[in-house]
Design an enzyme around this catalytic site. Sequence first.
Site, PDB file in Angstrom:
ATOM      1  N   LEU A 191      -8.304   2.391   8.145  1.00 13.96           N
ATOM      2  CA  LEU A 191      -7.669   1.074   8.300  1.00 13.96           C
ATOM      3  C   LEU A 191      -6.513   1.100   9.299  1.00 13.96           C
ATOM      4  CD1 LEU A 191      -7.637  -0.008   4.546  1.00 13.96           C
ATOM      5  CD2 LEU A 191      -9.360  -0.510   6.299  1.00 13.96           C
ATOM      6  N   GLU A 240     -12.227 -11.722  14.208  1.00 13.66           N
ATOM      7  CA  GLU A 240     -12.855 -12.191  15.460  1.00 13.66           C
ATOM      8  C   GLU A 240     -13.109 -11.039  16.419  1.00 13.66           C
ATOM      9  OE1 GLU A 240     -10.386 -15.302  17.018  1.00 13.66           O
ATOM     10  OE2 GLU A 240     -11.195 -16.782  15.615  1.00 13.66           O
ATOM     11  N   ARG A 275     -12.541   3.150  15.967  1.00 12.24           N
ATOM     12  CA  ARG A 275     -13.158   4.047  16.954  1.00 12.24           C
ATOM     13  C   ARG A 275     -12.191   4.433  18.079  1.00 12.24           C
ATOM     14  NH1 ARG A 275     -18.078   0.888  15.682  1.00 12.24           N
ATOM     15  NH2 ARG A 275     -19.585   2.360  14.814  1.00 12.24           N
ATOM     16  N   HIS A 287      -7.139  -4.572  10.349  1.00 13.31           N
ATOM     17  CA  HIS A 287      -7.662  -4.757   8.988  1.00 13.31           C
ATOM     18  C   HIS A 287      -6.575  -5.357   8.077  1.00 13.31           C
ATOM     19  CE1 HIS A 287     -10.153  -1.093  10.234  1.00 13.31           C
ATOM     20  NE2 HIS A 287     -11.085  -1.966   9.925  1.00 13.31           N
TER      21      HIS A 287
HETATM   22  P1  AMP Z   1     -14.622  -2.471  10.401  1.00 17.43           P
HETATM   23  O1  AMP Z   1     -13.888  -1.563   9.463  1.00 17.43           O
HETATM   24  O2  AMP Z   1     -14.524  -2.057  11.828  1.00 17.43           O
HETATM   25  O3  AMP Z   1     -16.011  -2.778   9.929  1.00 17.43           O
HETATM   26  O4  AMP Z   1     -13.840  -3.856  10.344  1.00 17.43           O
HETATM   27  C1  AMP Z   1     -13.639  -4.532   9.130  1.00 17.43           C
HETATM   28  C2  AMP Z   1     -13.125  -5.912   9.419  1.00 17.43           C
HETATM   29  O5  AMP Z   1     -11.923  -5.826  10.161  1.00 17.43           O
HETATM   30  C3  AMP Z   1     -14.123  -6.715  10.274  1.00 17.43           C
HETATM   31  O6  AMP Z   1     -14.126  -8.058   9.819  1.00 17.43           O
HETATM   32  C4  AMP Z   1     -13.518  -6.598  11.653  1.00 17.43           C
HETATM   33  O7  AMP Z   1     -13.855  -7.671  12.510  1.00 17.43           O
HETATM   34  C5  AMP Z   1     -12.028  -6.604  11.341  1.00 17.43           C
HETATM   35  N1  AMP Z   1     -11.273  -5.988  12.424  1.00 17.43           N
HETATM   36  C6  AMP Z   1     -11.501  -4.792  13.025  1.00 17.43           C
HETATM   37  N2  AMP Z   1     -10.638  -4.605  14.046  1.00 17.43           N
HETATM   38  C7  AMP Z   1      -9.849  -5.708  14.091  1.00 17.43           C
HETATM   39  C8  AMP Z   1      -8.776  -6.125  14.939  1.00 17.43           C
HETATM   40  N3  AMP Z   1      -8.321  -5.370  15.939  1.00 17.43           N
HETATM   41  N4  AMP Z   1      -8.184  -7.322  14.693  1.00 17.43           N
HETATM   42  C9  AMP Z   1      -8.642  -8.108  13.673  1.00 17.43           C
HETATM   43  N5  AMP Z   1      -9.647  -7.775  12.846  1.00 17.43           N
HETATM   44  C10 AMP Z   1     -10.246  -6.589  13.053  1.00 17.43           C
END
Ligand code: AMP
Length: 281
Positions: free
Chosen positions: A35, A150, A189, A39
């Site tokens: 996270l 987004e 990532r 997140h």
């Molecule tokens: P992930 O852990 O990458 O699957 O992301 C989980 C949630 O966090 C998803 O809804 C993503 O779109 C959101 N998320 C990831 N990176 C960002 C960011 N930089 N800004 C806002 N939301 C994010």
Amino acid sequence: MTIIKTNTKADLGGQVKTWRKQGLKIGLVPTMGALHAGHLSLVTEILKHAQRVVVSIFVNPAQFSPAEDFDSYPREEDKDCAKLVRAGAHLVYLPDVSEIFGDQAEAEIQAGPLGDPLCGRFRPGHFDGVATVVTNLLHQCQPDVAIFGEKDFQQLRVIETLAVDLSTPVEILGGPIIREDDGLAMSSRNAYLSADQRVIAATLSKTMQGLIARANAGEDLGNLENDGRDALLLAGFDAVDYLEFCQADDLSHSQKISAKTRLFAAGHIGKTRLIDNMPLN
Ligand code: AMP
């Protein structure tokens, strides 16, 4: 402050039922962990809409193809829990694969046409995997509201649409992209990037901003897409999957700009794939 940790859908469902009897609204933030502030911004946002916040951490094998980074994807459970306590989340759901999919995993939700363009062209089956796991999480948690970033705009559109099409009793919210100081969209990532690659990564959002300024000044969108691809390769990207102006609602390719036009991009630096998107205005 502490946080409730559960690994099973039965415990999750029991806790949600208790809260619901108390008249509390439930919010869900699905994540894959590792996270960062992006997140955590979703937790802050959903706390405006719900009194109890569940964060799921599940690295979903169904949305990775065999050549992708499922095995090496960062897993930082203890650190993540500490961050979630500070952000004010109430429960972290850490299911294993069988808890989400069962032993057979035969049924699947198809993302439909919104899953086909952009990332769908380069990650076949990815959005079906996302749609299936998110549907499952929504069934297991039964939140009043769920939020998605987004940052993954196509994913947000797929989920908004599936929630409506499948009459799922949940409100889907979108949260804005949280960026590093140099404009790079935060992503789990990004941890894969070396110092040199990190410098190249920052050119993605800057290039996109430049293209958006030129689009708003009336330049041809097709020419800008070509210029943008060239600029990213020149800056050090090893490949550009796509750099396209598309309509935010149906993700169709934009011929001319309108209030719905957004710029979407995905590229590779070494083994790391980065995505970003921005509105035009
Ligand atoms: P992930 O852990 O990458 O699957 O992301 C989980 C949630 O966090 C998803 O809804 C993503 O779109 C959101 N998320 C990831 N990176 C960002 C960011 N930089 N800004 C806002 N939301 C994010």
